[in-house]
Each structure stands twice: as C-alpha cells, then as structure tokens.
Design a protein around this motif. Sequence first.
Motif, short mmCIF file in Angstrom:
data_model
loop_
_atom_site.label_atom_id
_atom_site.label_comp_id
_atom_site.label_asym_id
_atom_site.label_seq_id
_atom_site.Cartn_x
_atom_site.Cartn_y
_atom_site.Cartn_z
N THR A 98 -39.89 35.29 13.71
CA THR A 98 -39.38 36.22 14.79
C THR A 98 -39.90 37.72 14.45
N GLU A 99 -39.82 38.09 13.12
CA GLU A 99 -39.98 39.44 12.59
C GLU A 99 -41.66 39.49 12.35
N GLY A 100 -42.20 40.41 13.04
CA GLY A 100 -43.57 40.79 12.90
C GLY A 100 -43.56 41.44 11.20
N LEU A 101 -42.67 42.57 11.32
CA LEU A 101 -42.86 43.51 10.27
C LEU A 101 -41.31 43.66 9.43
N VAL A 102 -40.99 43.36 8.22
CA VAL A 102 -39.97 43.69 7.55
C VAL A 102 -40.10 44.80 6.45
N THR A 103 -39.39 45.83 6.65
CA THR A 103 -39.47 46.89 5.83
C THR A 103 -38.05 47.03 5.17
N LEU A 104 -38.32 47.07 3.88
CA LEU A 104 -36.98 47.35 3.02
C LEU A 104 -37.24 48.23 1.71
N ALA A 130 -36.40 42.49 -4.11
CA ALA A 130 -37.64 42.74 -3.85
C ALA A 130 -38.21 43.67 -4.60
N GLN A 131 -39.67 43.58 -4.89
CA GLN A 131 -40.56 44.25 -5.74
C GLN A 131 -41.71 44.79 -5.10
N LEU A 132 -42.03 45.81 -5.56
CA LEU A 132 -43.34 46.58 -4.80
C LEU A 132 -44.32 45.47 -4.58
N SER A 133 -44.75 44.62 -5.49
CA SER A 133 -45.64 43.81 -5.54
C SER A 133 -45.48 42.45 -4.54
N ASP A 134 -44.40 42.51 -3.98
CA ASP A 134 -44.09 41.56 -3.18
C ASP A 134 -44.65 42.03 -1.75
N SER A 135 -45.02 43.17 -1.49
CA SER A 135 -45.74 43.60 -0.16
C SER A 135 -46.75 42.60 0.24
N ALA A 136 -46.67 42.25 1.38
CA ALA A 136 -47.84 41.00 1.59
C ALA A 136 -47.41 40.71 3.07
N LEU A 137 -48.52 39.82 3.41
CA LEU A 137 -48.15 38.84 4.80
C LEU A 137 -47.96 37.50 4.35
N PRO A 154 -32.36 42.69 -1.23
CA PRO A 154 -32.67 41.25 -0.97
C PRO A 154 -33.52 41.05 0.06
N VAL A 155 -34.56 40.05 0.04
CA VAL A 155 -35.34 39.50 1.01
C VAL A 155 -34.90 38.36 1.55
N MET A 156 -34.86 38.34 2.98
CA MET A 156 -35.15 37.13 3.97
C MET A 156 -35.93 37.01 5.08
N LEU A 157 -36.79 36.12 4.99
CA LEU A 157 -37.98 36.03 5.99
C LEU A 157 -37.40 34.93 6.99
N ASN A 158 -37.39 35.08 8.08
CA ASN A 158 -36.91 33.97 8.76
C ASN A 158 -38.04 33.02 9.35
N VAL A 186 -49.80 23.40 10.75
CA VAL A 186 -49.37 24.49 11.75
C VAL A 186 -48.80 25.77 11.11
N PHE A 187 -49.67 26.83 11.50
CA PHE A 187 -48.91 28.08 10.87
C PHE A 187 -48.04 28.85 12.02
N GLY A 188 -47.25 29.56 11.25
CA GLY A 188 -46.61 30.62 12.30
C GLY A 188 -47.40 31.78 12.53
N THR A 189 -46.75 32.89 13.01
CA THR A 189 -47.76 34.16 13.27
C THR A 189 -47.63 35.19 12.28
N GLY A 190 -46.92 34.92 11.29
CA GLY A 190 -46.76 35.53 10.08
C GLY A 190 -45.79 36.62 10.11
N THR A 191 -45.12 37.10 9.02
CA THR A 191 -44.28 38.29 8.93
C THR A 191 -44.83 39.09 7.77
#
Lengths: 112, 111
Positions: free
Chosen positions: B7-13, B80-87, B18-22, B100-105
């Motif tokens: 559901t999340e296209g972009l998560v900024t923190l 979270a670490q700076l190096s975790d920035s990614a799709l 802590p990181v949580m991607l749904n 089957v892939f999701g649309t990505g976060t």
Amino acid sequence: DMKVTQMPRYLIKRMGENVLLECGQDMSHETMYWYRQDPGLGLQLIYISYDVDSNSEGDIPKGYRVSRKKREHFSLILDSAKTNQTSVYFCASSLVGNSDYTFGSGTRLLVI
Amino acid sequence: GDSVTQTEGLVTLTEGLPVMLNCTYQSTYSPFLFWYVQHLNEAPKLLLKSFTDNKRPEHQGFHATLHKSSSSFHLQKSSAQLSDSALYYCALDPNTNKVVFGTGTRLQVLP
C-alpha cells in the motif's frame, strides 16, 4: 561469480524500429524470465522460458516475442517498437522448481 | 488470482528509527513469500524468503513473519540505516515457479 548479464545497459530506438535485448546466465538455470519495470506498476512478467525452445507468455506479452536457442541465453525482441515500450527491462533466471530469482542489472530502453 | 499488495509507495524516515513495510497477499494456495531489494541502478536481489516451518527469516537486520491468518508478510528492521534506502518488492510464489511481484515500496532513510 554466478550472474545474469544483460546487454545493452542503455538503448535509444525510434518508433517502428526493431529492438533486441539479450540476456545470458552462467548458472545453467533451466528457467529464465523477462520482466519490465515501470514506476507504480512494479515488475511485470512478459515471458517465461522453461528451457530451450520452451517458452510461455507471461502477463503482458503483447508486442514482444522471445527466443531461447541455448540454455544460457534468452533474447527479448520488440518488432516495431512503440513509445509505450519505453521501460527498464530485467532478465532473471532460476533453477526449475525454485523461485529464488537471480536478476540481471537491467536494460533501460527509450523509444522516441 | 494471486496478487500482492504493497500500500505504501514511499516510506520516509530518519536514520535509527524502526522500519516496517507492509505486504498483504491473496493466493489460492499456501505460497512462499519473498522480499526483494533493489538499490538505485542495480538489480533486484533476494532479501528474505518465508520458511515452510514458520521460522522467521532474517537477513542484514531485516526480518519478516508470515501470518497466514491475516495473509501478511510485513518487512521489519529495528533501526534504519542510510544504506537501507532502496526499492523493496514483496512477492509470492503460488507454487507455480511464476513469482508475482507487488508494486514496490521505496524506502528513503534520511540522516
């Protein structure tokens, strides 16, 4: 080092031209895939190949065809490219029955 | 049919949080679930894969728990670490070898 290699990395073509994207792998994987990646749409499966000359359509095959004459090589062909085929194309491979994919670095195609 | 929803296209923190991607899914079968990570201008790479015996997969500080009751496979990391920035892609294999892939976060970690 086991890898999937895609050539070229970047490509600019005019509308109506034919396009050939090439993919190779050195892992003797039976199964290979072509995906396209578009913002907001994720990775969409174009074609899957189960082995030499054993190819199957994916979810968005229209406008594309593939060729696999050797296990290690899988080509994606766009006959008469269209502007809506501008995208990043990824090739991947896996062992049969295994869904741990190894992806190539992608080909960024621009059709003008 | 089989599908994956992110559901999340972009998560900024901010770094250190802590990181949580749904990720939720629909499948007729009991699928394997995956998380792939793609750093800028690189190939997607497998990050995690669900186990059949309900063990929690972990890699590079990330973990995910498959909850069949809620059809979810959320990706988590404690800091979270700076190096975790990614799709990040959530994906499923309904035992057909066609993932089957999701649309990505896209995760953006700021200093």
